[in-house]
Scaffold this motif. Sequence first.
Motif, PDB file in Angstrom:
ATOM      1  N   GLU A 153     -12.070   4.919  -8.422  1.00  0.00           N
ATOM      2  CA  GLU A 153     -11.310   4.708  -9.656  1.00  0.00           C
ATOM      3  C   GLU A 153     -10.179   5.719  -9.777  1.00  0.00           C
ATOM      4  O   GLU A 153      -9.066   5.387 -10.206  1.00  0.00           O
ATOM      5  N   ALA A 154     -10.440   6.965  -9.395  1.00  0.00           N
ATOM      6  CA  ALA A 154      -9.396   7.993  -9.441  1.00  0.00           C
ATOM      7  C   ALA A 154      -8.262   7.659  -8.476  1.00  0.00           C
ATOM      8  O   ALA A 154      -7.079   7.821  -8.801  1.00  0.00           O
ATOM      9  N   VAL A 155      -8.615   7.193  -7.276  1.00  0.00           N
ATOM     10  CA  VAL A 155      -7.594   6.789  -6.309  1.00  0.00           C
ATOM     11  C   VAL A 155      -6.783   5.625  -6.860  1.00  0.00           C
ATOM     12  O   VAL A 155      -5.543   5.604  -6.761  1.00  0.00           O
ATOM     13  N   ARG A 156      -7.447   4.682  -7.460  1.00  0.00           N
ATOM     14  CA  ARG A 156      -6.745   3.537  -8.072  1.00  0.00           C
ATOM     15  C   ARG A 156      -5.756   4.017  -9.127  1.00  0.00           C
ATOM     16  O   ARG A 156      -4.601   3.590  -9.158  1.00  0.00           O
ATOM     17  N   ASP A 157      -6.192   4.921  -9.994  1.00  0.00           N
ATOM     18  CA  ASP A 157      -5.331   5.407 -11.075  1.00  0.00           C
ATOM     19  C   ASP A 157      -4.100   6.141 -10.548  1.00  0.00           C
ATOM     20  O   ASP A 157      -2.980   5.940 -11.025  1.00  0.00           O
ATOM     21  N   ILE A 158      -4.309   7.020  -9.559  1.00  0.00           N
ATOM     22  CA  ILE A 158      -3.185   7.813  -9.068  1.00  0.00           C
ATOM     23  C   ILE A 158      -2.186   6.940  -8.314  1.00  0.00           C
ATOM     24  O   ILE A 158      -0.971   7.166  -8.381  1.00  0.00           O
ATOM     25  N   VAL A 159      -2.665   5.915  -7.625  1.00  0.00           N
ATOM     26  CA  VAL A 159      -1.767   5.018  -6.898  1.00  0.00           C
ATOM     27  C   VAL A 159      -0.924   4.197  -7.872  1.00  0.00           C
ATOM     28  O   VAL A 159       0.296   4.083  -7.727  1.00  0.00           O
ATOM     29  N   LEU A 160      -1.566   3.613  -8.881  1.00  0.00           N
ATOM     30  CA  LEU A 160      -0.826   2.810  -9.848  1.00  0.00           C
ATOM     31  C   LEU A 160       0.147   3.661 -10.655  1.00  0.00           C
ATOM     32  O   LEU A 160       1.244   3.211 -11.001  1.00  0.00           O
ATOM     33  N   ALA A 161      -0.228   4.906 -10.949  1.00  0.00           N
ATOM     34  CA  ALA A 161       0.659   5.787 -11.695  1.00  0.00           C
ATOM     35  C   ALA A 161       1.906   6.146 -10.899  1.00  0.00           C
ATOM     36  O   ALA A 161       2.969   6.399 -11.470  1.00  0.00           O
ATOM     37  N   ASN A 162       1.776   6.167  -9.578  1.00  0.00           N
ATOM     38  CA  ASN A 162       2.907   6.508  -8.694  1.00  0.00           C
ATOM     39  C   ASN A 162       3.407   5.294  -7.925  1.00  0.00           C
ATOM     40  O   ASN A 162       3.932   5.413  -6.828  1.00  0.00           O
ATOM     41  N   GLU A 163       3.277   4.126  -8.533  1.00  0.00           N
ATOM     42  CA  GLU A 163       3.585   2.876  -7.834  1.00  0.00           C
ATOM     43  C   GLU A 163       5.005   2.830  -7.281  1.00  0.00           C
ATOM     44  O   GLU A 163       5.250   2.284  -6.201  1.00  0.00           O
ATOM     45  N   LYS A 164       5.959   3.413  -7.997  1.00  0.00           N
ATOM     46  CA  LYS A 164       7.343   3.308  -7.542  1.00  0.00           C
ATOM     47  C   LYS A 164       7.588   4.070  -6.237  1.00  0.00           C
ATOM     48  O   LYS A 164       8.622   3.898  -5.588  1.00  0.00           O
ATOM     49  N   TRP A 165       6.631   4.925  -5.846  1.00  0.00           N
ATOM     50  CA  TRP A 165       6.768   5.713  -4.625  1.00  0.00           C
ATOM     51  C   TRP A 165       6.134   5.021  -3.415  1.00  0.00           C
ATOM     52  O   TRP A 165       6.177   5.556  -2.311  1.00  0.00           O
ATOM     53  N   ILE A 166       5.537   3.859  -3.617  1.00  0.00           N
ATOM     54  CA  ILE A 166       4.944   3.135  -2.491  1.00  0.00           C
ATOM     55  C   ILE A 166       6.063   2.443  -1.716  1.00  0.00           C
ATOM     56  O   ILE A 166       6.821   1.664  -2.286  1.00  0.00           O
ATOM     57  N   PRO A 167       6.206   2.713  -0.423  1.00  0.00           N
ATOM     58  CA  PRO A 167       7.289   2.101   0.355  1.00  0.00           C
ATOM     59  C   PRO A 167       7.212   0.578   0.355  1.00  0.00           C
ATOM     60  O   PRO A 167       6.132  -0.007   0.190  1.00  0.00           O
ATOM     61  N   PRO A 168       8.349  -0.079   0.556  1.00  0.00           N
ATOM     62  CA  PRO A 168       8.339  -1.541   0.699  1.00  0.00           C
ATOM     63  C   PRO A 168       7.505  -1.943   1.912  1.00  0.00           C
ATOM     64  O   PRO A 168       7.248  -1.129   2.807  1.00  0.00           O
ATOM     65  N   PRO A 169       7.076  -3.195   1.970  1.00  0.00           N
ATOM     66  CA  PRO A 169       6.274  -3.665   3.109  1.00  0.00           C
ATOM     67  C   PRO A 169       6.945  -3.371   4.436  1.00  0.00           C
ATOM     68  O   PRO A 169       8.136  -3.631   4.632  1.00  0.00           O
ATOM     69  N   GLY A 170       6.181  -2.771   5.347  1.00  0.00           N
ATOM     70  CA  GLY A 170       6.695  -2.482   6.673  1.00  0.00           C
ATOM     71  C   GLY A 170       7.507  -1.208   6.790  1.00  0.00           C
ATOM     72  O   GLY A 170       7.936  -0.840   7.887  1.00  0.00           O
ATOM     73  N   LYS A 171       7.726  -0.495   5.680  1.00  0.00           N
ATOM     74  CA  LYS A 171       8.548   0.716   5.688  1.00  0.00           C
ATOM     75  C   LYS A 171       7.714   2.002   5.643  1.00  0.00           C
ATOM     76  O   LYS A 171       8.273   3.101   5.693  1.00  0.00           O
ATOM     77  N   GLY A 172       6.404   1.877   5.534  1.00  0.00           N
ATOM     78  CA  GLY A 172       5.553   3.055   5.437  1.00  0.00           C
ATOM     79  C   GLY A 172       4.407   2.801   4.481  1.00  0.00           C
ATOM     80  O   GLY A 172       4.040   1.651   4.206  1.00  0.00           O
ATOM     81  N   SER A 173       3.856   3.867   3.957  1.00  0.00           N
ATOM     82  CA  SER A 173       2.709   3.761   3.058  1.00  0.00           C
ATOM     83  C   SER A 173       2.709   4.938   2.086  1.00  0.00           C
ATOM     84  O   SER A 173       3.505   5.878   2.233  1.00  0.00           O
ATOM     85  N   LEU A 174       1.842   4.876   1.113  1.00  0.00           N
ATOM     86  CA  LEU A 174       1.655   5.999   0.195  1.00  0.00           C
ATOM     87  C   LEU A 174       0.433   6.772   0.677  1.00  0.00           C
ATOM     88  O   LEU A 174      -0.691   6.262   0.638  1.00  0.00           O
TER      89      LEU A 174
END
Length: 365
Positions: A138-159
């Motif tokens: 749940e903590a991982v889910r929260d931190i990922v969604l909170a920083n969603e704009k930092w997730i690279p586009p598909p094929g460009k990398g990962s968070l």
Amino acid sequence: MECGALPSQSHFASCSNKQHSSNSIHVASPASNVTRESADIDWDNLGFGFMPTDYMYVMKCSHGENFSEGQLQRFGNIELSPSAGILNYGQGLFEGLKAYRKHDGNILLFRPEENAKRLRMGAERMCMPSPTVEQFVEAVRDIVLANEKWIPPPGKGSLYIRPLLMGSGAVLGLAPAPEYTFLIYVSPVGNYFKEGLAPINLVVETEMHRATPGGTGGVLKAQSAAKAKGYSDVLYLDSVHKRYLEEVSSCNVFVVKGNVISTPAIKGTILPGITRKSIIDVARSQGFQVEERMVTVDELLDADEVFCTGTAVVISPVGSITYVGKRVSYGSSGVGLVSQRLYSALTRLQMGLTEDTMDWILELK
């Protein structure tokens, strides 16, 4: 039980009172506090390095109690007592996993419960309380969604997601710390090795080791020396016989001979990698014979292919191994067929491009 209060000498600079800080964000609905625009990043040139994002996740607990409610906080430096358990006695550990963005906007996590289980196993050995598997995920889910704009586009990398568990309370004598902090921060990343999915060149280290005498502090020294000579990384041997493979600095290693794929067995000095575990299952599902056992240097030098696995690299094919001055190269056409096949199978699964028959993917939205 409720987490213990945060001592005045060991606190987060951005939030000294976890219940009333204006910088804290309750985790019940992190999405409502976060903007959805994409970060201003040159995604095509994203490397594997730390990049500050918007939020981190913090949860605290006193010794003898259980972790309870955590919070999202603005990302920032932390403040610890000079006598904190993590600083004086190394009472801490970390995990690593990734989030991927799909073309339809969905966000995927790859086997986060396995990281949670490994964290709990390590915490028990180090006399630390740890979040439950459910709290971790749940903590991982929260931190990922909170920083969603930092997730690279598909094929460009990962968070890249880095959970930390540490003894943050002050302690002088050798003993478990009185307080513990579970913290997660994230960073957008590209390839771990600058070569990407291209053969890397390793050198076998014969004097220093990743674990036991000659290890730990010597690892950074050996890696730095190897990179100064043009190698990508170091492959370590066991510290007793100095002839059995252990790991690369941050990766598990696999040796391919015909239809047989061999990898060093987990025996205390080798990290039980989640990517390692996944590749073994994927390889077996594709008809390969996979052996977990002691693997000698001679087998390494006589292999058809060699590759490394890890959260950061996923799979890195090895182009050459240098051992006591002798260089052995693998193949002549770049990435080996087995490495390419397994890399494609796993990354397509991680990015949601193929059906998840293993039930390994957690969709966040």
